[in-house]
Design a protein around this motif. Structure first.
Motif, PDB file in Angstrom:
ATOM      1  N   PRO A 253      27.974  -4.954  45.420  1.00  0.00           N
ATOM      2  CA  PRO A 253      27.093  -4.182  46.634  1.00  0.00           C
ATOM      3  C   PRO A 253      28.173  -2.800  46.788  1.00  0.00           C
ATOM      4  CG  PRO A 253      27.220  -6.574  46.946  1.00  0.00           C
ATOM      5  CD  PRO A 253      27.949  -6.359  45.897  1.00  0.00           C
ATOM      6  N   VAL A 254      29.273  -3.174  46.836  1.00  0.00           N
ATOM      7  CA  VAL A 254      30.193  -1.797  46.966  1.00  0.00           C
ATOM      8  C   VAL A 254      30.078  -0.854  45.935  1.00  0.00           C
ATOM      9  CG1 VAL A 254      32.547  -1.143  47.360  1.00  0.00           C
ATOM     10  CG2 VAL A 254      31.910  -3.206  48.188  1.00  0.00           C
ATOM     11  N   LYS A 255      29.986  -1.256  44.562  1.00  0.00           N
ATOM     12  CA  LYS A 255      29.771  -0.459  43.685  1.00  0.00           C
ATOM     13  C   LYS A 255      28.374   0.229  43.611  1.00  0.00           C
ATOM     14  CE  LYS A 255      33.160  -2.081  40.708  1.00  0.00           C
ATOM     15  NZ  LYS A 255      33.306  -2.897  39.190  1.00  0.00           N
ATOM     16  N   ILE A 256      27.329  -0.603  44.276  1.00  0.00           N
ATOM     17  CA  ILE A 256      26.080  -0.055  44.382  1.00  0.00           C
ATOM     18  C   ILE A 256      26.080   1.244  45.217  1.00  0.00           C
ATOM     19  CG2 ILE A 256      23.733  -0.287  44.962  1.00  0.00           C
ATOM     20  CD1 ILE A 256      23.898  -3.351  44.177  1.00  0.00           C
ATOM     21  N   LYS A 257      26.615   1.003  46.370  1.00  0.00           N
ATOM     22  CA  LYS A 257      26.696   1.972  47.496  1.00  0.00           C
ATOM     23  C   LYS A 257      27.278   3.295  47.062  1.00  0.00           C
ATOM     24  CE  LYS A 257      26.061   2.902  51.877  1.00  0.00           C
ATOM     25  NZ  LYS A 257      24.516   3.279  52.464  1.00  0.00           N
ATOM     26  N   GLU A 258      28.557   3.080  46.264  1.00  0.00           N
ATOM     27  CA  GLU A 258      29.407   4.138  46.068  1.00  0.00           C
ATOM     28  C   GLU A 258      28.645   5.003  44.672  1.00  0.00           C
ATOM     29  OE1 GLU A 258      33.313   2.531  45.314  1.00  0.00           O
ATOM     30  OE2 GLU A 258      33.431   2.456  47.592  1.00  0.00           O
ATOM     31  N   ASN A 259      28.066   3.994  43.973  1.00  0.00           N
ATOM     32  CA  ASN A 259      27.542   4.579  42.393  1.00  0.00           C
ATOM     33  C   ASN A 259      28.333   5.758  42.011  1.00  0.00           C
ATOM     34  OD1 ASN A 259      25.550   4.528  40.536  1.00  0.00           O
ATOM     35  ND2 ASN A 259      24.339   6.227  41.512  1.00  0.00           N
ATOM     36  N   SER A 260      29.738   5.272  41.691  1.00  0.00           N
ATOM     37  CA  SER A 260      30.744   6.324  41.118  1.00  0.00           C
ATOM     38  C   SER A 260      30.509   6.318  39.617  1.00  0.00           C
ATOM     39  CB  SER A 260      32.106   5.891  41.463  1.00  0.00           C
ATOM     40  OG  SER A 260      32.374   5.675  42.920  1.00  0.00           O
ATOM     41  N   LYS A 261      31.045   7.622  39.200  1.00  0.00           N
ATOM     42  CA  LYS A 261      31.048   7.724  37.728  1.00  0.00           C
ATOM     43  C   LYS A 261      31.938   6.697  37.073  1.00  0.00           C
ATOM     44  CE  LYS A 261      29.602  12.571  36.911  1.00  0.00           C
ATOM     45  NZ  LYS A 261      30.270  13.771  36.364  1.00  0.00           N
ATOM     46  N   VAL A 262      31.396   6.117  35.884  1.00  0.00           N
ATOM     47  CA  VAL A 262      32.174   5.239  35.247  1.00  0.00           C
ATOM     48  C   VAL A 262      32.615   5.671  33.784  1.00  0.00           C
ATOM     49  CG1 VAL A 262      31.068   3.069  36.257  1.00  0.00           C
ATOM     50  CG2 VAL A 262      29.882   4.066  34.294  1.00  0.00           C
ATOM     51  N   SER A 263      31.878   6.882  33.543  1.00  0.00           N
ATOM     52  CA  SER A 263      32.075   7.846  32.273  1.00  0.00           C
ATOM     53  C   SER A 263      32.117   9.263  32.604  1.00  0.00           C
ATOM     54  CB  SER A 263      31.473   7.375  31.076  1.00  0.00           C
ATOM     55  OG  SER A 263      30.046   7.678  31.255  1.00  0.00           O
ATOM     56  N   SER A 264      31.958  10.057  31.913  1.00  0.00           N
ATOM     57  CA  SER A 264      31.768  11.485  32.037  1.00  0.00           C
ATOM     58  C   SER A 264      30.200  11.732  31.922  1.00  0.00           C
ATOM     59  CB  SER A 264      32.336  12.197  30.549  1.00  0.00           C
ATOM     60  OG  SER A 264      31.736  11.929  29.429  1.00  0.00           O
TER      61      SER A 264
END
Length: 328
Positions: A253-264
């Motif tokens: 859920p935290v990663k869903i909300k942030e939806n940060s870059k995991v690669s370029s």
């Protein structure tokens, strides 16, 4: 309008009137005389991922148990609207288009978008984007410098003024004069919308960087007043796509909300889709395979927020509501 409103500098953006993508809505069966097509106009914030998804919905309507009489019609944004990501701005443009179509009175900006669209569709512009921008700049110059008008001003005598503008444009840009097609040009941006019968759906992501909380509340209120259905996925449409798979609970859920870059090249949710789909790109993925799982998505969405007011800050999507309505 397909490629136009970027007004010399984006509004000084892309054609002012959105238009119907009619091919998408072509019928494959003959309707009985008593049947009336109800049109569902789809206005996307994104113009690739969502378009592919709803094209698949349209192609599989019968298989999915949806009303075969419905016409799903994506609204193509204008030349100077294409890069827009602010839903409030997009909504205001929809309303302006509807009002202009209803009144038959158009702004210079809207007319210029029609011109660009006509040239693009009927006289393929060899110069591509550079030529389109040059044509737009010339139209803006004619309007502001020669006619002493603002782009937002309403054209008083649409046909007479329009013909003069087209003649000047052809001379300035050394392109074919299409003044004889003035009536066709003026029809390009018309929305054949029956108020109270047809439906307009605004489908957006909840991106706080381009869509403030105040703007969100304003869009909710305006949509309510204008009877426009508002569909939001928080944080983005990829989350709705992921709900089509049974293992959605494995998502962080935290990663869903942030939806940060995991690669370029991709963010968390895009990367999770790649794991499930084998491959995924915003403009290329197997939309029909995903759409066939739409019942799973509707059920899974109930585990998250579906309330349009709460979606302002909570993870979820109310697109399940739209799927349900397409089946009634």
């Amino acid at each position: 309008m397909g490629e136009f409103l970027y007004l010399a500098q984006f509004f000084l953006l892309r054609r002012n009137k959105m238009r119907e993508k009619r091919k998408f809505a072509e019928r494959s069966r003959v309707l009985l005389n008593s049947e009336v097509r109800k049109k569902i106009y789809l206005v996307f914030e994104g113009e690739k991922t969502e378009a592919l998804y709803f094209e698949a919905i349209d192609a599989l309507k019968t298989e999915l148990g949806m009303n075969p009489i419905l016409e799903l019609i994506p609204i193509l944004r204008s030349y100077n609207e294409r890069g827009w990501s602010n839903p409030k701005k997009i909504l205001e443009r929809i309303i302006r288009n509807l009002d202009e179509t209803k009144s038959g009175k158009y702004s210079y900006e809207s007319f210029f978008n029609c011109i660009l669209e006509f040239y693009d569709e009927h006289h393929k512009l060899s110069g591509g984007k550079v030529q389109k921008q040059s044509i737009w700049n010339s139209l803006v110059f004619i309007c502001i410098q020669e006619n002493q008008k603002k782009l937002s001003d309403i054209m008083e005598d649409l046909e007479t003024e329009g013909i003069k503008i087209l003649e000047k444009l052809a001379e300035k840009e050394k392109i074919i004069n299409v003044a004889e097609h003035i009536s066709e040009i003026l029809q390009i941006q018309e929305l054949t919308y029956a108020e109270g019968f047809d439906k307009i759906c605004l489908i957006v992501d909840r991106d706080p960087l381009s869509f403030s909380e105040e703007q969100y509340d304003q869009v909710v209120q305006i949509c309510k007043e204008r009877q426009i259905d508002f569909y939001v996925t928080n944080p983005c449409f990829e989350f709705w796509l992921l709900l089509h798979f049974p293992d959605h609970k494995n998502l962080d859920p935290v990663k869903i909300k942030e939806n940060s870059k995991v690669s370029s090249r991709s963010r968390y949710l895009e990367n999770e889709l790649k794991k499930r789909c084998g491959s995924y790109q915003k403009y290329r993925y197997d939309a029909e395979d995903i759409v066939r799982r739409v019942d799973t998505a509707v059920i899974n969405s109930t585990a998250y927020c579906v309330d349009i007011n709460l979606l302002k800050n909570e993870i979820g999507s109310n697109l399940g509501t739209l799927i349900h309505e397409l089946r009634t």
